[in-house]
Design an enzyme around this catalytic site. Structure first.
Site, mmCIF file in Angstrom:
data_model
loop_
_atom_site.group_PDB
_atom_site.id
_atom_site.type_symbol
_atom_site.label_atom_id
_atom_site.label_comp_id
_atom_site.label_asym_id
_atom_site.label_seq_id
_atom_site.Cartn_x
_atom_site.Cartn_y
_atom_site.Cartn_z
ATOM 1 N N MET A 110 -3.824 -7.209 -7.025
ATOM 2 C CA MET A 110 -3.289 -8.108 -7.588
ATOM 3 C C MET A 110 -3.964 -9.233 -8.236
ATOM 4 S SD MET A 110 -0.309 -6.755 -7.823
ATOM 5 C CE MET A 110 0.584 -8.407 -8.367
ATOM 6 N N ASN B 219 -5.718 2.311 -13.014
ATOM 7 C CA ASN B 219 -4.650 1.383 -12.445
ATOM 8 C C ASN B 219 -3.395 2.146 -12.716
ATOM 9 O OD1 ASN B 219 -3.433 -1.270 -11.464
ATOM 10 N ND2 ASN B 219 -3.153 -1.751 -13.717
ATOM 11 N N HIS C 133 0.498 0.794 -12.964
ATOM 12 C CA HIS C 133 1.278 -0.423 -13.491
ATOM 13 C C HIS C 133 2.928 0.071 -13.761
ATOM 14 C CE1 HIS C 133 2.364 -4.126 -15.275
ATOM 15 N NE2 HIS C 133 3.048 -3.527 -16.476
ATOM 16 N N GLY D 222 0.735 -0.977 -0.157
ATOM 17 C CA GLY D 222 -0.111 -0.017 -0.192
ATOM 18 C C GLY D 222 0.790 1.201 0.040
ATOM 19 N N THR D 223 2.096 1.442 -0.724
ATOM 20 C CA THR D 223 2.898 2.501 -0.768
ATOM 21 C C THR D 223 2.361 3.492 -1.783
ATOM 22 O OG1 THR D 223 4.216 1.841 -2.384
ATOM 23 C CG2 THR D 223 4.785 1.357 -0.195
ATOM 24 N N ASN D 224 1.562 3.025 -2.714
ATOM 25 C CA ASN D 224 0.688 3.797 -3.384
ATOM 26 C C ASN D 224 -0.571 4.343 -2.799
ATOM 27 O OD1 ASN D 224 1.857 4.263 -6.360
ATOM 28 N ND2 ASN D 224 2.070 2.032 -5.996
ATOM 29 N N LEU E 170 -9.645 -8.361 -12.978
ATOM 30 C CA LEU E 170 -10.969 -8.224 -12.815
ATOM 31 C C LEU E 170 -11.699 -8.737 -14.078
ATOM 32 C CD1 LEU E 170 -10.744 -4.732 -11.217
ATOM 33 C CD2 LEU E 170 -11.535 -6.872 -10.004
HETATM 34 C C1 GRF Z 1 3.379 -1.063 -7.596
HETATM 35 O O1 GRF Z 1 4.609 -1.252 -8.080
HETATM 36 C C2 GRF Z 1 2.265 -1.115 -8.471
HETATM 37 O O2 GRF Z 1 2.756 -0.229 -9.741
HETATM 38 C C3 GRF Z 1 1.922 -2.318 -8.838
HETATM 39 O O3 GRF Z 1 2.025 -3.151 -7.772
HETATM 40 C C4 GRF Z 1 2.835 -2.227 -6.767
HETATM 41 C C5 GRF Z 1 2.105 -1.828 -5.448
HETATM 42 O O4 GRF Z 1 2.994 -1.452 -4.649
HETATM 43 N N1 GRF Z 1 0.603 -2.375 -9.513
HETATM 44 P P1 GRF Z 1 2.193 -0.822 -3.553
HETATM 45 O O5 GRF Z 1 1.105 -1.721 -2.736
HETATM 46 O O6 GRF Z 1 1.461 0.519 -3.703
HETATM 47 O O7 GRF Z 1 3.175 -0.656 -2.402
#
Ligand code: GRF
Length: 216
Positions: free
Chosen positions: A92, A109, A111, A14-16, A95
Site C-alpha cells: 500500500m 501489481n 489492482h 496477504g490473501t494474494n 513507489l
Molecule cells: C487486493 O484487493 C489487491 O488487489 C489490492 O489490495 C488487496 C490486498 O489484499 N492491491 P491481500 O492483502 O492480498 O489480502
C-alpha cells in the site's frame, strides 16, 4: 525445473500472497518465493509467510527518514535474495519512479478494478456508486504513474442487484486469487512480455466468450 524467483511485497492480510504460496507448493509450478517483504510489522501476511517457512522481512517505512532510503533497503533486500520478479500483493505504498524504473518489466501489481477504470482506493464502492454492470481486477506491469502499466490479465465480474461493497470485495478477491498465480505462470513460461504500453502474448489462450449482464 527452472523456477522464476519471486519477491512478494505486502502491507496487510496477504490473501494474494497465500494464493501464490499455494501455487508454488506444486512441484510443477514454474516459480518460487524467495522472500516476502512487508512495510508494516505484525500483519497477517507475515504469519502466512512464516507458516509456509518462507523468509519474511519487515522493512517498516516509518524507520526511514525518506522514501528513497526506504526503497533502497527494499531494493537491497530483493537483490540479496536473487529476486527476478517482484509481485506487489496488497502493498500500500506508492513507489517512486527510481524504484519502478530499476525493476522495469520485472515488477507487477494486482489492482481491484478493470483498469484503466477506478485507479486508486475504494474501487468497489465507486463502481457500485456508478452503477456499472461489471467490476473486476487487473494484473499489470508497474509504471511510475499509479495503477498504470501494460495489462497482463483481467477478470470482468458482473455486479449483482443486491451487491454490497463487502460482497463485491469478497467476489473480486476470489478472482484475484485465481489470476495472480496464473499471471506469474505466464511470465515464468515466457508467454508474456511488455511491449510499449501493452503486453505481447505468445501461445496464450485469450478466450473468446463475451459476457452480458443482465443476461439477455
Ligand atoms: C487486493 O484487493 C489487491 O488487489 C489490492 O489490495 C488487496 C490486498 O489484499 N492491491 P491481500 O492483502 O492480498 O489480502
Amino acid at each position: 525445473m527452472r523456477k522464476l524467483r519471486l519477491g512478494v511485497m505486502i502491507s496487510g492480510s496477504g490473501t494474494n500472497l497465500q494464493a501464490l504460496i499455494d501455487a508454488c507448493a506444486a512441484a510443477d509450478y514454474p516459480a518460487q518465493i524467495q522472500v516476502v517483504i512487508s512495510n508494516r510489522p505484525d500483519v497477517r501476511g507475515l504469519d502466512r509467510a512464516a507458516q509456509a517457512d518462507l523468509t519474511a522481512i519487515t522493512i517498516d517505512h516509518k524507520d526511514f527518514d525518506d522514501k528513497e532510503s526506504f526503497e533502497d533497503a527494499v531494493h537491497q533486500c530483493l537483490s540479496d535474495h536473487d529476486v527476478e520478479l517482484v509481485c506487489l500483493a496488497g502493498f500500500m505504498r506508492l513507489l517512486t519512479s527510481t524504484f519502478v524504473n530499476r525493476w522495469r518489466d520485472r515488477l507487477i501489481n494486482i489492482h481491484p478494478s478493470l483498469l484503466p477504470s477506478y485507479k486508486g482506493l475504494h474501487t468497489h464502492a465507486r463502481a457500485l456508486e456508478d452503477g456499472v454492470r461489471f467490476h473486476g481486477c487487473t494484473i499489470h506491469y508497474v509504471r511510475p504513474e499509479m495503477d498504470n502499466g501494460p495489462i497482463i490479465m483481467q477478470a470482468a465480474i458482473p455486479i449483482a442487484t443486491d451487491e454490497t461493497e463487502e460482497s463485491l470485495i469478497a467476489k473480486t478477491l476470489t478472482y484475484e486469487h485465481k489470476m495472480y498465480p496464473a499471471a506469474v505462470k505466464l511470465i515464468a513460461e515466457g508467454k508474456v512480455r511488455a511491449s510499449g504500453n501493452k503486453v505481447a502474448f505468445k501461445d496464450t489462450d485469450m478466450g473468446d466468450e463475451g459476457i452480458i449482464s443482465p443476461l439477455p
